[in-house]
Design a protein around this motif. Structure first.
Motif, PDB file in Angstrom:
ATOM      1  N   TYR A   1       0.750  -0.769   0.441  1.00  0.00           N
ATOM      2  CA  TYR A   1      -0.038  -0.189  -0.017  1.00  0.00           C
ATOM      3  C   TYR A   1       0.855   1.501  -0.047  1.00  0.00           C
ATOM      4  O   TYR A   1       2.207   1.190   0.162  1.00  0.00           O
ATOM      5  CB  TYR A   1      -0.727  -0.192   1.626  1.00  0.00           C
ATOM      6  N   PRO A   2       0.506   2.313  -0.566  1.00  0.00           N
ATOM      7  CA  PRO A   2       1.357   3.525  -0.664  1.00  0.00           C
ATOM      8  C   PRO A   2       0.960   4.316   1.092  1.00  0.00           C
ATOM      9  O   PRO A   2      -0.314   4.040   1.589  1.00  0.00           O
ATOM     10  CB  PRO A   2       0.483   4.945  -1.176  1.00  0.00           C
ATOM     11  N   ARG A   3       2.165   4.475   1.270  1.00  0.00           N
ATOM     12  CA  ARG A   3       2.202   5.587   2.306  1.00  0.00           C
ATOM     13  C   ARG A   3       0.839   6.637   2.621  1.00  0.00           C
ATOM     14  O   ARG A   3       0.096   6.984   3.628  1.00  0.00           O
ATOM     15  CB  ARG A   3       3.093   5.736   3.722  1.00  0.00           C
ATOM     16  N   TRP A   4       1.113   7.292   1.755  1.00  0.00           N
ATOM     17  CA  TRP A   4       0.705   8.686   1.126  1.00  0.00           C
ATOM     18  C   TRP A   4       0.483   8.292   0.097  1.00  0.00           C
ATOM     19  O   TRP A   4       0.640   7.681  -0.463  1.00  0.00           O
ATOM     20  CB  TRP A   4       1.419   9.910   1.746  1.00  0.00           C
ATOM     21  N   PRO A   5      -1.281   9.519  -0.183  1.00  0.00           N
ATOM     22  CA  PRO A   5      -1.502   9.255  -1.342  1.00  0.00           C
ATOM     23  C   PRO A   5       0.188   9.554  -2.587  1.00  0.00           C
ATOM     24  O   PRO A   5       0.591  10.980  -1.839  1.00  0.00           O
ATOM     25  CB  PRO A   5      -2.552  10.143  -1.823  1.00  0.00           C
ATOM     26  N   GLY A   6       0.418   8.906  -3.964  1.00  0.00           N
ATOM     27  CA  GLY A   6       1.584   9.439  -4.566  1.00  0.00           C
ATOM     28  C   GLY A   6       2.780   8.848  -3.828  1.00  0.00           C
ATOM     29  O   GLY A   6       4.206   8.727  -5.076  1.00  0.00           O
ATOM     30  N   ASP A   7       2.616   8.314  -2.558  1.00  0.00           N
ATOM     31  CA  ASP A   7       4.148   6.999  -2.653  1.00  0.00           C
ATOM     32  C   ASP A   7       3.928   6.121  -3.003  1.00  0.00           C
ATOM     33  O   ASP A   7       3.138   5.612  -3.822  1.00  0.00           O
ATOM     34  CB  ASP A   7       4.321   6.970  -0.852  1.00  0.00           C
ATOM     35  N   ASP A   8       5.158   5.248  -3.555  1.00  0.00           N
ATOM     36  CA  ASP A   8       5.042   4.382  -3.273  1.00  0.00           C
ATOM     37  C   ASP A   8       4.719   2.836  -2.519  1.00  0.00           C
ATOM     38  O   ASP A   8       5.137   3.199  -1.459  1.00  0.00           O
ATOM     39  CB  ASP A   8       6.446   3.668  -3.847  1.00  0.00           C
ATOM     40  N   PRO A   9       4.343   2.320  -3.330  1.00  0.00           N
ATOM     41  CA  PRO A   9       3.412   1.394  -2.423  1.00  0.00           C
ATOM     42  C   PRO A   9       4.645   0.488  -1.316  1.00  0.00           C
ATOM     43  O   PRO A   9       5.744  -0.303  -2.241  1.00  0.00           O
ATOM     44  CB  PRO A   9       2.612   0.255  -3.430  1.00  0.00           C
ATOM     45  N   PHE A  10       3.924  -0.575  -0.615  1.00  0.00           N
ATOM     46  CA  PHE A  10       5.049  -0.995   1.048  1.00  0.00           C
ATOM     47  C   PHE A  10       4.179  -1.799   1.135  1.00  0.00           C
ATOM     48  O   PHE A  10       3.165  -1.305   1.457  1.00  0.00           O
ATOM     49  CB  PHE A  10       5.814   0.236   1.308  1.00  0.00           C
ATOM     50  N   PRO A  11       4.432  -3.532   2.368  1.00  0.00           N
ATOM     51  CA  PRO A  11       3.960  -3.530   3.217  1.00  0.00           C
ATOM     52  C   PRO A  11       3.880  -2.751   3.857  1.00  0.00           C
ATOM     53  O   PRO A  11       4.252  -2.587   4.497  1.00  0.00           O
ATOM     54  CB  PRO A  11       5.172  -5.231   3.147  1.00  0.00           C
ATOM     55  N   LEU A  12       2.681  -3.547   5.125  1.00  0.00           N
ATOM     56  CA  LEU A  12       2.117  -2.779   5.571  1.00  0.00           C
ATOM     57  C   LEU A  12       2.929  -3.063   7.124  1.00  0.00           C
ATOM     58  O   LEU A  12       3.442  -2.479   7.874  1.00  0.00           O
ATOM     59  CB  LEU A  12       0.263  -2.293   6.325  1.00  0.00           C
ATOM     60  N   VAL A  13       3.130  -4.255   6.710  1.00  0.00           N
ATOM     61  CA  VAL A  13       4.032  -5.151   7.680  1.00  0.00           C
ATOM     62  C   VAL A  13       4.921  -6.014   7.342  1.00  0.00           C
ATOM     63  O   VAL A  13       4.670  -6.956   6.373  1.00  0.00           O
ATOM     64  CB  VAL A  13       3.122  -6.072   8.541  1.00  0.00           C
ATOM     65  N   GLN A  14       6.072  -6.737   8.100  1.00  0.00           N
ATOM     66  CA  GLN A  14       6.435  -7.323   7.110  1.00  0.00           C
ATOM     67  C   GLN A  14       7.788  -7.790   7.891  1.00  0.00           C
ATOM     68  O   GLN A  14       8.406  -7.303   9.448  1.00  0.00           O
ATOM     69  CB  GLN A  14       7.077  -7.074   6.385  1.00  0.00           C
ATOM     70  N   LEU A  15       8.531  -9.021   7.779  1.00  0.00           N
ATOM     71  CA  LEU A  15       9.220  -9.956   9.213  1.00  0.00           C
ATOM     72  C   LEU A  15      11.034  -9.476   8.202  1.00  0.00           C
ATOM     73  O   LEU A  15      10.863  -9.426   6.952  1.00  0.00           O
ATOM     74  CB  LEU A  15       8.930 -11.007   8.805  1.00  0.00           C
ATOM     75  N   GLU A  16      11.985  -9.543   8.732  1.00  0.00           N
ATOM     76  CA  GLU A  16      12.715  -8.847   8.354  1.00  0.00           C
ATOM     77  C   GLU A  16      13.609  -9.980   8.843  1.00  0.00           C
ATOM     78  O   GLU A  16      14.141  -9.439  10.344  1.00  0.00           O
ATOM     79  CB  GLU A  16      13.227  -7.617   8.868  1.00  0.00           C
ATOM     80  N   PHE A  17      14.526 -10.900   8.215  1.00  0.00           N
ATOM     81  CA  PHE A  17      15.923 -11.856   8.950  1.00  0.00           C
ATOM     82  C   PHE A  17      16.842 -10.810   8.209  1.00  0.00           C
ATOM     83  O   PHE A  17      17.076 -10.178   7.270  1.00  0.00           O
ATOM     84  CB  PHE A  17      15.852 -12.627   7.883  1.00  0.00           C
ATOM     85  N   GLU A  18      17.687 -10.364   9.214  1.00  0.00           N
ATOM     86  CA  GLU A  18      19.079 -10.012   8.877  1.00  0.00           C
ATOM     87  C   GLU A  18      20.358 -10.868  10.116  1.00  0.00           C
ATOM     88  O   GLU A  18      20.195 -10.839  10.645  1.00  0.00           O
ATOM     89  CB  GLU A  18      19.264  -8.981   9.419  1.00  0.00           C
ATOM     90  N   ILE A  19      21.788 -10.547   8.866  1.00  0.00           N
ATOM     91  CA  ILE A  19      22.412 -11.255   9.428  1.00  0.00           C
ATOM     92  C   ILE A  19      24.126 -10.726   9.342  1.00  0.00           C
ATOM     93  O   ILE A  19      24.122  -9.771   8.125  1.00  0.00           O
ATOM     94  CB  ILE A  19      22.558 -13.440   8.010  1.00  0.00           C
ATOM     95  N   SER A  20      24.600 -10.138  10.588  1.00  0.00           N
ATOM     96  CA  SER A  20      25.515  -9.493  10.984  1.00  0.00           C
ATOM     97  C   SER A  20      26.442 -10.718  10.819  1.00  0.00           C
ATOM     98  O   SER A  20      26.435 -11.723  10.401  1.00  0.00           O
ATOM     99  CB  SER A  20      25.538  -9.205  12.165  1.00  0.00           C
ATOM    100  N   LYS A  21      28.111  -9.494  11.330  1.00  0.00           N
ATOM    101  CA  LYS A  21      29.050 -10.836  11.627  1.00  0.00           C
ATOM    102  C   LYS A  21      29.101 -11.232  12.971  1.00  0.00           C
ATOM    103  O   LYS A  21      29.022 -12.530  12.248  1.00  0.00           O
ATOM    104  CB  LYS A  21      30.416  -9.939  11.560  1.00  0.00           C
ATOM    105  N   ARG A  22      28.518 -11.392  13.455  1.00  0.00           N
ATOM    106  CA  ARG A  22      28.292 -12.393  14.476  1.00  0.00           C
ATOM    107  C   ARG A  22      27.123 -12.538  15.548  1.00  0.00           C
ATOM    108  O   ARG A  22      27.119 -13.346  16.009  1.00  0.00           O
ATOM    109  CB  ARG A  22      29.671 -11.440  16.127  1.00  0.00           C
ATOM    110  N   GLN A  23      25.784 -12.215  14.233  1.00  0.00           N
ATOM    111  CA  GLN A  23      24.698 -12.799  14.747  1.00  0.00           C
ATOM    112  C   GLN A  23      23.187 -12.439  13.703  1.00  0.00           C
ATOM    113  O   GLN A  23      23.539 -12.104  12.928  1.00  0.00           O
ATOM    114  CB  GLN A  23      24.096 -12.208  16.123  1.00  0.00           C
TER     115      GLN A  23
END
Length: 510
Positions: free
Chosen positions: A385-407
């Motif tokens: 969904y766009p956050r405001w009219p004219g914005d690019d659409p983006f999920p309202l909710v999402q999970l994010e998985f991230e791998i850093s150097k040690r965790q």
């Protein structure tokens, strides 16, 4: 401010500290000079903000300012907590400022609660954030761990200083951050933020490193005030594309270390006008040398009899007009740091490319890996969904998985953080989310809750196929546990578009 409120001052006092210095490679420059290829004075600002010599000068002034302000007066420190010293091998060593500042240090914690969550009883409330229709979006408050200490480091977002600064009541604010000097042009919007976050009342005193950029900020601010504080024009932000392959900017890694300096008060603003700083600098130097003198620093500066009898003021020499070169020693250190960072980045990319072969179980669950971020995956839990009219659409909710150097970690995020209290949602279901993460841990009490975190990153020996298989199973349970959150966000988004012409009164930092 005391000393009879600094002779009935009618506006904030701004004090800039800087001057000539000789740095570790033997070259000399003045902190007030512009530096080649450094339009925001990052090099000189970083040099002063982490300099033991600068802090000894600043603390000798601020200590006397606090003495004049009363027994309970304290300084609020925004920015650096360490100073840099040069080792014999040319590397840098950091030392905590608490070892430098006399009278003891502590933390002043500035927080914003979520929606209707009350402040804990040990915090002082300063402001309630409200939406356009009066809905309470959170409360801003603060607490000091040890109120007897006169040097207090700000812990928390300085964004809320405009809501809390006056109530906090610091006699002096020392700003060594670069929040308001870095990046972009100096425009009315920045001057307004400078005033709201740094100048908290007519009797406030602000101390800053004196660089070419900080002086430009202060001069621009004074002109903006004299012009009636015109509102910032609304302009479209330029479209920029992040290039993950771009080399690091050496300027951001360059920090000359002053080994000799003639630092002092080199800039002074009172009653909205630039003043000659020489008397204040002479008073600072005298009181630093004469511990036995029990004279208020503002009394010493403002009393003609005391001034003529005790002070030997020297007119402040102007800053050199020419553009200074970046000191070669600092430039070489920066290149070494960049080389080390480049090697580590290459190692990370190689490891993450190998780890990606184990992402299959998560990809089956809908996880996607953006091409530009090798150690990152995301799983949309709603449509875009766009956050405001004219914005690019983006999920309202999402999970994010991230791998850093040690965790490694999985977090949940919503773009509607101002409308839906994600922190309250997950903490109300703590038992559920902790059972999903077990035997690993979760961290739920913030605006981007960590649903799962485990030791072991791209530099470690981890069975990634086993880990992603476990996370794929967790994903099924997370979907179910977050279903109501997704529904709340979809409902809030629909209401938001119905009132698109009624923005929130209190907005978050972007």
């Amino acid at each position: 401010m005391s000393d009879h409120q600094h002779a009935d001052s009618t506006g904030p006092t701004i004090i800039l500290i800087g001057g000539p210095m000789t740095v570790d490679d033997g070259s000399s420059l003045d902190s007030r000079q512009p530096v080649a290829e450094d339009p925001t004075s990052h090099v000189t600002h970083g040099s002063l903000a982490t300099s033991l010599l600068w802090w000894l000068t600043a603390s000798s002034l601020v200590g006397r300012l606090l003495d004049s302000a009363g027994a309970s007066a304290f300084a609020l420190l925004v920015g650096q907590r360490t100073v840099v010293e040069l080792r014999h091998d040319g590397s840098l060593r950091r030392t905590g400022l608490r070892a430098v500042l006399p009278g003891g240090t502590t933390e002043l914690e500035l927080v914003r609660t979520s929606f209707d969550e009350p402040l804990p009883g040990t915090y002082t409330e300063t402001h309630k954030l409200e939406s356009w229709n009066g809905t309470v979006m959170g409360t801003v408050g603060f607490r000091t761990k040890d109120p007897s200490r006169r040097w207090r480091f700000l812990k928390g977002s300085e964004f809320y200083l405009d809501r809390a600064g006056e109530r906090i009541g610091a006699a002096v604010l020392i700003d060594t951050s670069d929040t308001l000097t870095q990046g972009g042009d100096l425009l009315p919007g920045r001057y307004a933020e400078f005033e709201k976050r740094r100048l908290t009342g007519d009797n406030s005193v602000l101390v800053m490193p004196h660089t070419h950029r900080s002086e430009s900020l202060v001069r621009g601010y004074l002109a903006w005030v004299r012009g009636g504080r015109p509102a910032a024009e609304r302009i479209s932000a330029p479209v920029t594309t992040w290039d993950p392959t771009a080399p690091p900017d050496p300027v951001h890694y360059t920090c000359p270390v002053p080994i000799e300096a003639q630092f002092g008060v080199t800039g002074l603003v009172q009653d909205g006008e630039w003043r000659d700083p020489s008397d204040l600098e002479a008073a600072r130097a005298l009181l630093q040398a004469r511990y036995d003198l029990k004279i208020g620093i503002w009394d010493l500066v403002g009393n003609p009899t005391l001034r003529s009898a005790l002070l030997s003021s020297t007119p402040q020499a102007p800053a050199p007009a020419e553009v200074a070169s970046i000191p070669s020693g600092a430039a070489q250190r920066a290149q070494k740091r960049i080389a080390a960072r480049t090697i580590e980045k290459a190692e990370a990319e190689h490891s993450l490319n190998q780890i990606a072969a184990s992402f299959g179980p998560m990809e089956v669950q809908g996880w996607k890996r953006p091409a530009e971020r090798r150690g990152f995956m995301r799983l949309p839990l709603t449509d875009d969904y766009p956050r405001w009219p004219g914005d690019d659409p983006f999920p309202l909710v999402q999970l994010e998985f991230e791998i850093s150097k040690r965790q490694s970690s999985v977090s949940v995020f919503t773009i509607l953080y101002n409308q839906v209290d994600i922190s309250q949602y997950v903490t109300a279901r703590r038992e559920t989310f902790e059972s999903i993460a077990a035997p690993d841990r979760c961290q739920l009490g913030n605006s981007r809750p960590i649903l799962w975190r485990a030791l072991g990153g791209w530099a470690d020996d981890v069975d990634w196929l086993q880990r992603t298989t476990v996370l794929a199973e967790h994903t099924r349970r997370w979907r179910a546990a977050l279903q109501d959150l997704c529904s709340q966000c979809i409902h809030a988004h629909a209401k938001k578009f119905q009132r698109a012409h009624h923005p929130f009164h209190d907005s978050e930092p972007t």
